[in-house]
Design a protein around this motif. Structure first.
Motif, PDB file in Angstrom:
ATOM      1  N   SER A  95      40.066   3.740 -13.535  1.00  0.00           N
ATOM      2  CA  SER A  95      40.598   3.001 -12.411  1.00  0.00           C
ATOM      3  C   SER A  95      41.361   1.480 -12.761  1.00  0.00           C
ATOM      4  O   SER A  95      41.376   1.275 -13.868  1.00  0.00           O
ATOM      5  CB  SER A  95      39.661   2.832 -11.121  1.00  0.00           C
ATOM      6  OG  SER A  95      38.538   1.851 -11.824  1.00  0.00           O
TER       7      SER A  95
ATOM      8  N   ARG B 227      41.832  -3.296  -7.853  1.00  0.00           N
ATOM      9  CA  ARG B 227      42.481  -3.314  -6.642  1.00  0.00           C
ATOM     10  C   ARG B 227      43.253  -4.705  -6.538  1.00  0.00           C
ATOM     11  O   ARG B 227      42.794  -6.100  -6.662  1.00  0.00           O
ATOM     12  CB  ARG B 227      41.766  -3.259  -5.351  1.00  0.00           C
ATOM     13  CG  ARG B 227      42.562  -3.299  -4.059  1.00  0.00           C
ATOM     14  CD  ARG B 227      41.662  -3.061  -2.904  1.00  0.00           C
ATOM     15  NE  ARG B 227      41.317  -1.631  -2.859  1.00  0.00           N
ATOM     16  CZ  ARG B 227      40.403  -1.029  -2.200  1.00  0.00           C
ATOM     17  NH1 ARG B 227      39.772  -1.734  -1.246  1.00  0.00           N
ATOM     18  NH2 ARG B 227      39.996   0.323  -2.352  1.00  0.00           N
TER      19      ARG B 227
ATOM     20  N   GLY C  46      37.877  -0.668  -7.661  1.00  0.00           N
ATOM     21  CA  GLY C  46      38.851  -0.008  -8.264  1.00  0.00           C
ATOM     22  C   GLY C  46      39.511   0.951  -7.551  1.00  0.00           C
ATOM     23  O   GLY C  46      38.960   1.645  -6.940  1.00  0.00           O
ATOM     24  N   ASP C  47      40.909   0.978  -7.824  1.00  0.00           N
ATOM     25  CA  ASP C  47      41.753   1.963  -6.967  1.00  0.00           C
ATOM     26  C   ASP C  47      41.969   3.306  -8.182  1.00  0.00           C
ATOM     27  O   ASP C  47      42.150   2.845  -9.278  1.00  0.00           O
ATOM     28  CB  ASP C  47      42.801   1.634  -6.383  1.00  0.00           C
ATOM     29  CG  ASP C  47      42.623   0.742  -5.186  1.00  0.00           C
ATOM     30  OD1 ASP C  47      41.851   1.104  -4.493  1.00  0.00           O
ATOM     31  OD2 ASP C  47      43.268  -0.432  -4.578  1.00  0.00           O
ATOM     32  N   VAL C  48      42.287   4.450  -7.519  1.00  0.00           N
ATOM     33  CA  VAL C  48      42.609   5.685  -8.618  1.00  0.00           C
ATOM     34  C   VAL C  48      44.062   6.159  -8.367  1.00  0.00           C
ATOM     35  O   VAL C  48      44.347   5.902  -7.023  1.00  0.00           O
ATOM     36  CB  VAL C  48      41.474   6.523  -8.590  1.00  0.00           C
ATOM     37  CG1 VAL C  48      40.391   5.681  -9.332  1.00  0.00           C
ATOM     38  CG2 VAL C  48      41.263   6.795  -7.312  1.00  0.00           C
TER      39      VAL C  48
ATOM     40  N   SER D 171      44.290   9.033 -13.032  1.00  0.00           N
ATOM     41  CA  SER D 171      42.978   8.576 -13.272  1.00  0.00           C
ATOM     42  C   SER D 171      41.980   9.449 -13.599  1.00  0.00           C
ATOM     43  O   SER D 171      41.065   9.242 -14.563  1.00  0.00           O
ATOM     44  CB  SER D 171      42.699   7.866 -12.136  1.00  0.00           C
ATOM     45  OG  SER D 171      43.452   6.777 -11.560  1.00  0.00           O
TER      46      SER D 171
ATOM     47  N   THR E 270      33.640   3.500 -11.395  1.00  0.00           N
ATOM     48  CA  THR E 270      34.764   3.973 -12.249  1.00  0.00           C
ATOM     49  C   THR E 270      34.797   3.051 -13.483  1.00  0.00           C
ATOM     50  O   THR E 270      34.007   1.958 -13.609  1.00  0.00           O
ATOM     51  CB  THR E 270      36.097   4.353 -11.571  1.00  0.00           C
ATOM     52  OG1 THR E 270      36.162   2.798 -11.019  1.00  0.00           O
ATOM     53  CG2 THR E 270      35.915   5.417 -10.605  1.00  0.00           C
TER      54      THR E 270
ATOM     55  N   ASN F 202      38.066   0.451 -16.081  1.00  0.00           N
ATOM     56  CA  ASN F 202      39.278   0.204 -16.008  1.00  0.00           C
ATOM     57  C   ASN F 202      40.028   0.164 -17.352  1.00  0.00           C
ATOM     58  O   ASN F 202      40.920   0.047 -17.657  1.00  0.00           O
ATOM     59  CB  ASN F 202      39.613  -1.243 -15.759  1.00  0.00           C
ATOM     60  CG  ASN F 202      38.874  -2.118 -16.521  1.00  0.00           C
ATOM     61  OD1 ASN F 202      38.173  -2.037 -17.528  1.00  0.00           O
ATOM     62  ND2 ASN F 202      38.940  -3.480 -16.135  1.00  0.00           N
TER      63      ASN F 202
ATOM     64  N   THR G 160      34.343   2.285  -6.680  1.00  0.00           N
ATOM     65  CA  THR G 160      35.340   2.880  -6.084  1.00  0.00           C
ATOM     66  C   THR G 160      34.918   3.676  -4.853  1.00  0.00           C
ATOM     67  O   THR G 160      33.864   4.310  -5.215  1.00  0.00           O
ATOM     68  CB  THR G 160      36.093   3.482  -7.231  1.00  0.00           C
ATOM     69  OG1 THR G 160      36.562   2.824  -8.231  1.00  0.00           O
ATOM     70  CG2 THR G 160      37.356   4.539  -6.519  1.00  0.00           C
TER      71      THR G 160
ATOM     72  N   ILE H  39      37.624   9.181  -4.409  1.00  0.00           N
ATOM     73  CA  ILE H  39      37.590   9.946  -5.880  1.00  0.00           C
ATOM     74  C   ILE H  39      37.519  11.536  -5.424  1.00  0.00           C
ATOM     75  O   ILE H  39      38.046  12.099  -6.318  1.00  0.00           O
ATOM     76  CB  ILE H  39      35.971   9.370  -6.312  1.00  0.00           C
ATOM     77  CG1 ILE H  39      36.152   7.770  -6.798  1.00  0.00           C
ATOM     78  CG2 ILE H  39      35.804  10.432  -7.510  1.00  0.00           C
ATOM     79  CD1 ILE H  39      34.825   7.335  -7.627  1.00  0.00           C
TER      80      ILE H  39
END
Length: 262
Positions: A107, A110, A121-123, A127, A149, A151, A159, A164
């Protein structure tokens, strides 16, 4: 062959009998299957016991460093391993993972806008390590993924588990395996998306995207249900065959839950 992506959350995880019943129903699904879980209620309980007040904005958790340690301990530790142990008791060979394990889900932090979500975390579609997931499935191992997740530079991130689940479903759907369709199931303690939160029987049989937009405007749905439905429609728009929301005992029942359609 179907691939079932199942996300469980809410009180299902917090109640041991509900969790056993949910996982037993999950094991009865035919075809390949992947389980994703959250655990926010248990994380809130542990946070409060440790003197840390949970912070939520629009159904999403604010994760400072102290909260990150708590959710990693709760999601990747206590909840994940209990789920794996229960699945093994039903003769479903499962492997518990967080996003860092096998580089399963990578991820990115953010971006800070008007809200600082902290270590969240964004995905995206890139990812998901679909090669690992498919390898496990083809070797009759059920991946059990928590909502932690990484990075790629040594940091764990919190996340959203619904997100997910949606991206795993989308990533596998984009693989375009012959004669394979991906179905996404969001499971919690309610029968579906409720018209009236006080009436457990008032669930929608079907919600299309136009109705969803209207429900948001009218505040028929709020908080955590909004990101759940946003993820559901995003999955439908990106190749996932079917998406539903309801109780796990109806995983194999096409009628007694809320079906999403575009």
């Amino acid at each position: 062959m179907k691939i079932h992506i199942v996300k469980i959350g809410g009180h299902l995880i917090n109640d041991r009998k509900c969790l056993h019943d949910s996982l037993e129903a999950f094991c009865k699904l035919q075809g390949y299957k992947v389980l994703i879980h959250g655990g926010g209620i248990k994380a809130d309980f542990i946070s409060k016991k440790m003197g840390v007040s949970p912070k939520m904005i629009q159904g999403r958790r604010i994760t400072d460093k102290e909260t990150l340690d708590i959710v990693v301990m709760t999601y990747a530790g206590v909840i994940n391993k209990n789920i794996v142990a229960i699945l093994q008791s039903y003769h479903c060979n499962a492997l518990g993972l967080c996003g860092a394990d096998g580089n399963c889900i990578k991820s990115y932090l953010r971006k800070m806008t008007n809200i600082d979500y902290g270590y969240v975390g964004d995905v995206n579609v890139k990812s998901v390590n679909t090669h690992l997931i498919k390898f496990l499935l083809k070797n009759n191992i059920i991946p059990v993924l928590c909502s932690i997740t990484h990075n790629g530079i040594g940091n764990l991130l919190n996340t959203n588990a619904d997100t997910i689940a949606a991206y795993i479903a989308i990533s596998l759907a984009k693989e375009k395996d012959k004669d394979c369709e991906v179905e996404l199931h969001f499971c919690f303690e309610k029968k579906g998306v409720l018209r009236d939160v006080k009436d457990s029987e008032s669930y929608f049989k079907e919600i299309n995207f136009h109705l969803f937009q209207k429900m948001k405007q009218n505040h028929t749905i709020t908080n955590g249900m909004i990101p759940k439905l946003e993820n559901a429609f995003f999955a439908l728009k990106n190749g996932v065959s079917k998406v539903s929301i309801g109780q796990p005992n109806h995983l194999n029942d096409v009628n007694n839950k809320t079906k999403l359609c575009l």
